[in-house]
Scaffold this active site. Structure first.
Site, PDB file in Angstrom:
ATOM      1  N   THR A 176       0.877  -1.169   0.000  1.00 25.29           N
ATOM      2  CA  THR A 176       0.000   0.000   0.000  1.00 25.29           C
ATOM      3  C   THR A 176       0.908   1.211   0.000  1.00 25.29           C
ATOM      4  O   THR A 176       2.014   1.145   0.506  1.00 25.29           O
ATOM      5  CB  THR A 176      -0.860   0.033   1.283  1.00 25.29           C
ATOM      6  OG1 THR A 176      -1.432  -1.241   1.526  1.00 25.29           O
ATOM      7  CG2 THR A 176      -1.959   1.057   1.185  1.00 25.29           C
ATOM      8  N   SER A 206     -10.354  -3.635  -0.125  1.00 27.85           N
ATOM      9  CA  SER A 206      -9.230  -3.275   0.722  1.00 27.85           C
ATOM     10  C   SER A 206      -9.629  -2.268   1.796  1.00 27.85           C
ATOM     11  O   SER A 206     -10.607  -1.536   1.644  1.00 27.85           O
ATOM     12  CB  SER A 206      -8.129  -2.675  -0.153  1.00 27.85           C
ATOM     13  OG  SER A 206      -7.196  -1.960   0.614  1.00 27.85           O
ATOM     14  N   GLY A 226      -0.553  -2.937   5.507  1.00 29.12           N
ATOM     15  CA  GLY A 226      -0.493  -4.258   6.113  1.00 29.12           C
ATOM     16  C   GLY A 226      -1.597  -5.136   5.569  1.00 29.12           C
ATOM     17  O   GLY A 226      -2.119  -4.906   4.478  1.00 29.12           O
ATOM     18  N   ILE A 227      -1.973  -6.135   6.321  1.00 30.93           N
ATOM     19  CA  ILE A 227      -3.078  -7.001   5.904  1.00 30.93           C
ATOM     20  C   ILE A 227      -4.381  -6.255   6.126  1.00 30.93           C
ATOM     21  O   ILE A 227      -4.735  -5.911   7.260  1.00 30.93           O
ATOM     22  CB  ILE A 227      -3.058  -8.329   6.680  1.00 30.93           C
ATOM     23  CG1 ILE A 227      -1.795  -9.119   6.319  1.00 30.93           C
ATOM     24  CG2 ILE A 227      -4.304  -9.150   6.381  1.00 30.93           C
ATOM     25  CD1 ILE A 227      -1.668 -10.440   7.034  1.00 30.93           C
ATOM     26  N   GLY A 228      -5.099  -6.005   5.039  1.00 30.50           N
ATOM     27  CA  GLY A 228      -6.284  -5.161   5.103  1.00 30.50           C
ATOM     28  C   GLY A 228      -7.327  -5.652   6.073  1.00 30.50           C
ATOM     29  O   GLY A 228      -7.950  -4.854   6.788  1.00 30.50           O
TER      30      GLY A 228
END
Length: 313
Positions: A176, A206, A226-228
């Site tokens: 991102t 996202s 990061g991890i959405g």
């Protein structure tokens, strides 16, 4: 007021070498210097944020705009949002294709009564604005997808940095880009843009186009990476901003929020600025690819690999 600026290009595992660090540092510093010059010249925080996001979207090393990852069906779908802290207004696009700068669409929607559009609505907006169609695909991202197709999409996501020699694993990263700015008038704005996590189910949304991943008020502004799904579960950006608005100092708000995220085993990072000009960042991942300008110095977090969850200047 002295302008402040911080940007990020994702989070993940450690960069493979000192050379890899320097390559990413050059990319980030180039953006920092150009955008900070705009702030010094009197650009608003929102204008600076949009320009910074566009520069990062144009850098094929990062997973946003050109160089975005491919989803499971081999298509690129990008999301972006902009939030102006002056008027506390959020706008964004979700899963848009064939556009060079998704953040530009988010900016256009700031003055609209319908401020968040999904794929079909964003495509119609592109036609209305007569923005030329653009192919964001790069050869490296195509080869990454072709290899993963052979492996039956065993990986959960694509690489954060689009250069295989720079990271220990092409699976080790969350891509991102984000920009947070404080302008000479003391106003805040934030923008976040992404190509998604790569190889995901068609239609996955996202955090980058949600207040969970991108949020600002007159008191603070935060962009996440990061991890959405982890960011959404923590509602991280909004949580940090609300804590500052309720009276916590930004470093304390970051520390409390990241301690909670760490205890919940989340994998994420964030950058932030408050109305006093304090700059802060945090991560539960191994590395946060961020750089900042205080007005007196330029610094970054590329070699910040300690046990602490947050830091500030």
């Amino acid at each position: 007021m002295q302008p402040k600026l911080i940007i990020h290009g994702g989070a993940g595992s450690s960069l493979k070498s000192k050379g890899g660090v320097e390559i990413i540092r050059r990319s980030l510093y180039s953006v920092i210097e150009e955008v900070y010059a705009l702030l010094l010249a009197g650009a608003t925080a929102a204008e600076a944020v949009v320009h910074g996001c566009q520069l990062l979207e144009d850098d094929p090393r990062f997973n946003a705009g050109t160089g975005s990852v491919l989803q499971s069906d081999g298509q690129i779908r990008m999301s972006a949002s902009l939030m102006d802290g002056v008027c506390q207004r959020f706008s964004g696009v979700i899963n848009v294709s064939r556009v060079q700068h998704p953040i530009g669409l988010a900016q256009n929607l700031q003055s609209s009564s319908d401020r968040v559009l999904s794929d079909y609505g964003a495509a119609e907006l592109l036609r209305e604005l007569q923005i030329p169609s653009y192919d964001a695909l790069t050869e490296l991202r195509l080869q990454e997808w072709l290899q993963e197709r052979q492996d039956n999409f065993e990986k959960k996501m694509a690489g954060v940095v689009a250069e295989k020699e720079l990271v220990e694993s092409s699976n080790a990263g969350r891509g991102t880009i984000g920009v947070v700015a404080l302008d000479t008038q003391g106003y805040l704005a934030v923008g976040t843009s992404t190509g998604g996590k790569g190889f995901e189910r068609i239609g996955r949304v996202s955090d980058s186009a949600m207040p969970a991943g991108n949020y600002a008020t007159a008191d603070a502004a935060v962009s996440c990476t990061g991890i959405g799904e982890d960011i959404i579960d923590e509602c991280l950006a909004a949580r940090i901003v609300v804590r500052v608005t309720d009276g916590l100092a930004l470093p304390e708000a970051m520390q409390r929020s990241f301690t909670e995220a760490y205890n919940h085993k989340r994998d994420l990072g964030a950058i932030a600025i408050d109305s006093t000009g304090a700059i802060a960042w945090g991560k539960t991942s191994e590395v946060l690819l961020a750089a900042y300008h205080t007005g007196e110095k330029v610094g970054d977090t590329l070699e910040w690999t300690g046990e602490e969850l947050t830091s500030y200047c």
